[in-house]
Design a protein around this motif. Structure first.
Motif, PDB file in Angstrom:
ATOM      1  N   THR A  61       0.831  -1.203   0.000  1.00  0.00           N
ATOM      2  CA  THR A  61       0.000   0.000   0.000  1.00  0.00           C
ATOM      3  C   THR A  61       0.867   1.255   0.000  1.00  0.00           C
ATOM      4  OG1 THR A  61      -1.816  -1.104   1.144  1.00  0.00           O
ATOM      5  CG2 THR A  61      -1.736   1.296   1.283  1.00  0.00           C
ATOM      6  N   PHE A  62       1.953   1.240   0.774  1.00  0.00           N
ATOM      7  CA  PHE A  62       2.823   2.405   0.832  1.00  0.00           C
ATOM      8  C   PHE A  62       3.583   2.600  -0.481  1.00  0.00           C
ATOM      9  CE2 PHE A  62       2.349   4.357   4.838  1.00  0.00           C
ATOM     10  CZ  PHE A  62       1.956   3.378   5.739  1.00  0.00           C
ATOM     11  N   GLN A  67       3.754   5.989  -5.343  1.00  0.00           N
ATOM     12  CA  GLN A  67       3.648   6.137  -6.794  1.00  0.00           C
ATOM     13  C   GLN A  67       2.461   7.029  -7.161  1.00  0.00           C
ATOM     14  OE1 GLN A  67       3.413   1.993  -7.816  1.00  0.00           O
ATOM     15  NE2 GLN A  67       5.651   1.762  -7.985  1.00  0.00           N
ATOM     16  N   HIS A  68       1.387   6.924  -6.403  1.00  0.00           N
ATOM     17  CA  HIS A  68       0.213   7.769  -6.634  1.00  0.00           C
ATOM     18  C   HIS A  68       0.562   9.252  -6.448  1.00  0.00           C
ATOM     19  CE1 HIS A  68      -4.068   8.763  -6.765  1.00  0.00           C
ATOM     20  NE2 HIS A  68      -3.907   9.494  -5.673  1.00  0.00           N
ATOM     21  N   LEU A  69       1.505   9.525  -5.549  1.00  0.00           N
ATOM     22  CA  LEU A  69       1.931  10.901  -5.286  1.00  0.00           C
ATOM     23  C   LEU A  69       3.009  11.378  -6.253  1.00  0.00           C
ATOM     24  CD1 LEU A  69       2.061  10.691  -1.383  1.00  0.00           C
ATOM     25  CD2 LEU A  69       0.364  11.916  -2.750  1.00  0.00           C
ATOM     26  N   GLY A  70       3.462  10.480  -7.144  1.00  0.00           N
ATOM     27  CA  GLY A  70       4.431  10.874  -8.159  1.00  0.00           C
ATOM     28  C   GLY A  70       5.829  10.336  -7.957  1.00  0.00           C
ATOM     29  N   PHE A  71       6.087   9.630  -6.856  1.00  0.00           N
ATOM     30  CA  PHE A  71       7.412   9.054  -6.606  1.00  0.00           C
ATOM     31  C   PHE A  71       7.551   7.719  -7.351  1.00  0.00           C
ATOM     32  CE2 PHE A  71       6.363  11.645  -2.906  1.00  0.00           C
ATOM     33  CZ  PHE A  71       7.515  12.397  -2.743  1.00  0.00           C
ATOM     34  N   TRP A  74       8.577   3.718  -2.654  1.00  0.00           N
ATOM     35  CA  TRP A  74       8.594   4.080  -1.243  1.00  0.00           C
ATOM     36  C   TRP A  74       9.840   4.855  -0.847  1.00  0.00           C
ATOM     37  CZ3 TRP A  74       6.337   5.074   3.091  1.00  0.00           C
ATOM     38  CH2 TRP A  74       7.027   4.983   4.311  1.00  0.00           C
ATOM     39  N   HIS A  75      10.993   4.471  -1.396  1.00  0.00           N
ATOM     40  CA  HIS A  75      12.248   5.095  -0.955  1.00  0.00           C
ATOM     41  C   HIS A  75      12.283   6.584  -1.277  1.00  0.00           C
ATOM     42  CE1 HIS A  75      14.062   1.384   0.374  1.00  0.00           C
ATOM     43  NE2 HIS A  75      13.746   0.808  -0.770  1.00  0.00           N
ATOM     44  N   GLY A  76      11.718   6.975  -2.407  1.00  0.00           N
ATOM     45  CA  GLY A  76      11.689   8.394  -2.741  1.00  0.00           C
ATOM     46  C   GLY A  76      10.843   9.193  -1.764  1.00  0.00           C
ATOM     47  N   LEU A  77       9.702   8.632  -1.382  1.00  0.00           N
ATOM     48  CA  LEU A  77       8.849   9.311  -0.403  1.00  0.00           C
ATOM     49  C   LEU A  77       9.522   9.362   0.961  1.00  0.00           C
ATOM     50  CD1 LEU A  77       5.039   8.885  -0.004  1.00  0.00           C
ATOM     51  CD2 LEU A  77       6.510   8.733   1.988  1.00  0.00           C
ATOM     52  N   ARG A  78      10.105   8.245   1.366  1.00  0.00           N
ATOM     53  CA  ARG A  78      10.751   8.170   2.684  1.00  0.00           C
ATOM     54  C   ARG A  78      11.913   9.154   2.793  1.00  0.00           C
ATOM     55  NH1 ARG A  78      14.941   4.897   4.984  1.00  0.00           N
ATOM     56  NH2 ARG A  78      14.571   4.475   7.212  1.00  0.00           N
TER      57      ARG A  78
END
Length: 314
Positions: A61-62, A67-71, A74-78
């Motif tokens: 889910t994360f 990916q939904h946010l454009g990353f 997960w690693h890019g968001l984190r």
């Protein structure tokens, strides 16, 4: 088709985007977004699997949320959570040099006011939910202690001064002449300690927060990030934005937060607060704290300086 939101570059931008898009997210994405917003301190130190377990969703889910946010994943968001800890604030002198290099007097005024408006908008969006919890905490305190140092002292002083107009058990921690340790002896388990600081965080603010914890007091942090040293160990955190095109951070939104808190606290206390406020006001007038409407003119209403007739205030 509407344009996709820009990829968040900072944790604050990510949080703002999550709050804005939250109603349109699927239930699983909402659960993941809620965990990121409510527990940002866990993200840099926990695995995605552990975070997913706490959030009650699958690890994938994360990945899909990122990916939904454009990353890409997960690693890019984190990385935004990690960067918020790693990146120290830009020194004032560096910002001043940059401001001079890019200086254009014709754009400084509108740019300053634009950023101030944006600070207020961001703070309203981010602090709306936490202000109620902060009021609950303060209203139930035996004594409220307020601490803010250096740039945050005006915010702390404003809160203490206005709140004390209808509540006598509000005290400002000053630490003057090396007396900080002595003032902190007064903290007790029945108290709430309001600590205000933004990056670069004042060491004295951290000392106050730690002393409050040691005394068993509750801590209300007014700060700039969900992963600031104050927020990580606070009972309630209210965030405010302090961006500025100038070399020095803005305290406008911080002042707005404490004025809002006082307004909510007055409404909570009701008629008792109004009576206390009226008494304080009468005392201020009675002791000559304010200039009397006729003080600058003679008995006949003539101005001593100009000879012009002055119309009294009403």
């Amino acid at each position: 088709m509407p344009e996709a939101p820009a990829l968040p570059q900072t944790l604050d931008q990510l949080n703002a985007q999550l709050r804005e898009r939250y109603p349109q997210l699927s239930p699983q994405f909402q659960a993941g977004a809620r965990f990121l917003l409510d527990h940002p301190q866990r993200v840099p130190i926990s695995s995605m699997r552990a975070i997913a377990a706490e959030a009650g969703v699958q690890p994938a889910t994360f990945v899909r949320l990122a990916q939904h946010l454009g990353f890409e994943g997960w690693h890019g968001l984190r990385e935004l959570f990690l960067e918020s800890i790693r990146l120290g604030p830009q020194p004032y002198a560096s910002r001043a040099r940059q401001m001079i290099r890019e200086g254009d007097a014709t754009r400084m005024v509108p740019e300053m006011f634009r950023v101030q408006h944006n600070n207020l908008d961001l703070t309203e969006a981010g602090a709306n939910a936490s202000l109620g919890a902060a009021v609950d905490l303060l209203a139930n305190a035996g004594t409220v202690h307020v601490a803010g140092f250096r740039a945050c002292f005006p915010i702390a002083f404003t809160f203490q001064y206005v709140y004390r107009l209808f509540r006598p058990t509000v005290h400002l921690i000053r630490g003057e002449a090396g007396t900080l340790e002595m003032e902190l002896r007064a903290l007790s388990a029945r108290d709430v300690v309001v600590v205000i600081s933004f990056a670069p965080y004042s060491n004295e603010a951290l000392i106050v927060a730690r002393a409050a914890r040691a005394a068993g007091a509750r801590v209300l942090a007014l700060t700039d990030s969900t992963v600031s040293p104050l927020a990580l160990d606070a009972d309630v955190t209210v965030l405010f934005s302090h961006e500025s095109p100038s070399f020095f951070p803005s305290i406008t939104a911080g002042i707005a937060v404490v004025e809002t808190l006082v307004e909510m606290l007055l409404a909570r206390k009701g008629r008792g607060a109004v009576r206390a406020l009226a008494l304080a006001e009468d005392q201020l007038h009675g002791t000559g704290a304010y200039v009397s409407p006729g003080a600058a003119s003679g008995a006949d209403g003539e101005s001593a300086a100009s000879g012009e007739r002055v119309k009294p205030d009403v």
